[in-house]
Motif scaffolding. Structure first.
Motif, PDB file in Angstrom:
ATOM      1  N   UNK A   1     -16.498   2.753 -10.769  1.00 35.47           N
ATOM      2  CA  UNK A   1     -16.677   3.284  -9.432  1.00 35.47           C
ATOM      3  C   UNK A   1     -15.405   3.087  -8.626  1.00 35.47           C
ATOM      4  N   UNK A   2     -14.894   4.161  -8.053  1.00 35.21           N
ATOM      5  CA  UNK A   2     -13.727   4.076  -7.189  1.00 35.21           C
ATOM      6  C   UNK A   2     -14.180   4.121  -5.737  1.00 35.21           C
ATOM      7  N   UNK A   3     -13.509   3.358  -4.901  1.00 32.64           N
ATOM      8  CA  UNK A   3     -13.813   3.342  -3.479  1.00 32.64           C
ATOM      9  C   UNK A   3     -12.559   2.956  -2.710  1.00 32.64           C
ATOM     10  N   UNK A   4     -12.620   3.098  -1.401  1.00 31.30           N
ATOM     11  CA  UNK A   4     -11.470   2.733  -0.584  1.00 31.30           C
ATOM     12  C   UNK A   4     -11.921   2.200   0.757  1.00 31.30           C
ATOM     13  N   UNK A   5     -11.062   1.411   1.359  1.00 33.70           N
ATOM     14  CA  UNK A   5     -11.274   0.878   2.692  1.00 33.70           C
ATOM     15  C   UNK A   5     -10.006   1.171   3.473  1.00 33.70           C
ATOM     16  N   UNK A   6     -10.044   2.217   4.270  1.00 33.60           N
ATOM     17  CA  UNK A   6      -8.839   2.630   4.978  1.00 33.60           C
ATOM     18  C   UNK A   6      -8.410   1.616   6.029  1.00 33.60           C
ATOM     19  N   UNK A   7      -9.350   0.875   6.585  1.00 32.18           N
ATOM     20  CA  UNK A   7      -9.001  -0.156   7.548  1.00 32.18           C
ATOM     21  C   UNK A   7      -8.172  -1.260   6.911  1.00 32.18           C
ATOM     22  N   UNK A   8      -8.372  -1.477   5.616  1.00 38.38           N
ATOM     23  CA  UNK A   8      -7.625  -2.492   4.883  1.00 38.38           C
ATOM     24  C   UNK A   8      -6.521  -1.902   4.015  1.00 38.38           C
ATOM     25  N   UNK A   9      -6.364  -0.593   4.049  1.00 40.22           N
ATOM     26  CA  UNK A   9      -5.359   0.109   3.239  1.00 40.22           C
ATOM     27  C   UNK A   9      -5.461  -0.299   1.780  1.00 40.22           C
ATOM     28  N   UNK A  10      -6.674  -0.279   1.269  1.00 43.96           N
ATOM     29  CA  UNK A  10      -6.934  -0.754  -0.087  1.00 43.96           C
ATOM     30  C   UNK A  10      -7.874   0.195  -0.809  1.00 43.96           C
TER      31      UNK A  10
ATOM     32  N   UNK B   1      -4.628  10.893  -0.894  1.00 47.19           N
ATOM     33  CA  UNK B   1      -5.618  10.880  -1.951  1.00 47.19           C
ATOM     34  C   UNK B   1      -5.188   9.825  -2.967  1.00 47.19           C
ATOM     35  N   UNK B   2      -6.112   8.968  -3.368  1.00 48.07           N
ATOM     36  CA  UNK B   2      -5.779   7.851  -4.240  1.00 48.07           C
ATOM     37  C   UNK B   2      -6.443   8.015  -5.599  1.00 48.07           C
ATOM     38  N   UNK B   3      -5.770   7.491  -6.612  1.00 51.16           N
ATOM     39  CA  UNK B   3      -6.299   7.589  -7.960  1.00 51.16           C
ATOM     40  C   UNK B   3      -5.962   6.376  -8.798  1.00 51.16           C
ATOM     41  N   UNK B   4      -6.703   6.252  -9.878  1.00 50.14           N
ATOM     42  CA  UNK B   4      -6.431   5.255 -10.903  1.00 50.14           C
ATOM     43  C   UNK B   4      -6.184   5.965 -12.223  1.00 50.14           C
ATOM     44  N   UNK B   5      -5.144   5.543 -12.906  1.00 45.95           N
ATOM     45  CA  UNK B   5      -4.816   6.020 -14.241  1.00 45.95           C
ATOM     46  C   UNK B   5      -4.669   4.823 -15.159  1.00 45.95           C
ATOM     47  N   UNK B   6      -4.708   5.077 -16.450  1.00 42.36           N
ATOM     48  CA  UNK B   6      -4.508   3.994 -17.401  1.00 42.36           C
ATOM     49  C   UNK B   6      -3.700   4.495 -18.585  1.00 42.36           C
TER      50      UNK B   6
ATOM     51  N   UNK C   1      -9.274  11.304   0.839  1.00 41.34           N
ATOM     52  CA  UNK C   1      -8.716  10.509   1.922  1.00 41.34           C
ATOM     53  C   UNK C   1      -9.762   9.749   2.714  1.00 41.34           C
ATOM     54  N   UNK C   2     -10.951  10.281   2.779  1.00 44.38           N
ATOM     55  CA  UNK C   2     -12.011   9.662   3.565  1.00 44.38           C
ATOM     56  C   UNK C   2     -12.882   8.704   2.770  1.00 44.38           C
ATOM     57  N   UNK C   3     -12.822   8.788   1.445  1.00 40.98           N
ATOM     58  CA  UNK C   3     -13.697   8.002   0.599  1.00 40.98           C
ATOM     59  C   UNK C   3     -15.031   8.654   0.323  1.00 40.98           C
ATOM     60  N   UNK C   4     -15.255   9.848   0.843  1.00 40.91           N
ATOM     61  CA  UNK C   4     -16.547  10.504   0.707  1.00 40.91           C
ATOM     62  C   UNK C   4     -16.704  11.264  -0.598  1.00 40.91           C
TER      63      UNK C   4
ATOM     64  N   UNK D   1      -2.136  15.243   0.287  1.00 38.03           N
ATOM     65  CA  UNK D   1      -2.919  16.438   0.028  1.00 38.03           C
ATOM     66  C   UNK D   1      -4.393  16.189   0.212  1.00 38.03           C
ATOM     67  N   UNK D   2      -5.105  17.278   0.378  1.00 38.12           N
ATOM     68  CA  UNK D   2      -6.540  17.215   0.631  1.00 38.12           C
ATOM     69  C   UNK D   2      -7.346  17.173  -0.654  1.00 38.12           C
TER      70      UNK D   2
END
Length: 124
Positions: A69-78, A33-38, A53-56, A101-102
């Motif tokens: 807006x947060x998003x992810x591309x698992x194929x690019x690990x980004x 699970x990915x996040x952004x903090x500031x 984990x899925x971006x959904x 974690x889920x």
């Protein structure tokens, strides 16, 4: 071990946009699970957004809803953070983070992996 590297920060005028990227090393990105903090000077580190984990499924702080807006591309690990209609109060160092974690979490203590941060400055 997971390594996270942020990029895309910089100086932008109020009302402008920036797109932050966070590139992850290793083979486990899809399990995180990915996040952004500031964090701004004198302030505590605050939650901005997270994605499962899925971006959904995503979660955003009230202060940035409708603008970020947060998003992810698992194929690019980004993982990305698209920031629109930026305000001076958005000025901070932005950190990419990850956790096993889920469930999506918003507490920085729940995130084990951290990037070095990238500076975002919103000023005219």
């Amino acid at each position: 071990q997971v390594q996270l590297v942020e990029s895309g920060g910089g100086l932008v005028q109020p009302g402008g946009s920036l797109r932050l990227s966070c590139a992850a090393s290793g083979r486990t990105f899809g399990s995180l699970t990915m996040g952004w903090f500031r964090q701004a000077p004198g302030n505590e580190r605050e939650f901005v957004a997270a994605v499962d984990r899925t971006g959904r499924t995503t979660k955003c702080a009230d202060s940035v809803k409708g603008r970020f807006t947060i998003s992810r591309d698992n194929a690019k690990s980004t993982v990305y953070l698209q920031m629109d209609t930026l305000r001076p109060e958005d000025t901070a160092v932005y950190y990419c983070s990850g956790r096993q974690g889920i469930l999506i979490r918003s507490d920085p203590d729940d995130f084990a992996y951290w990037g070095q941060g990238t500076q975002v400055t919103v000023s005219s």
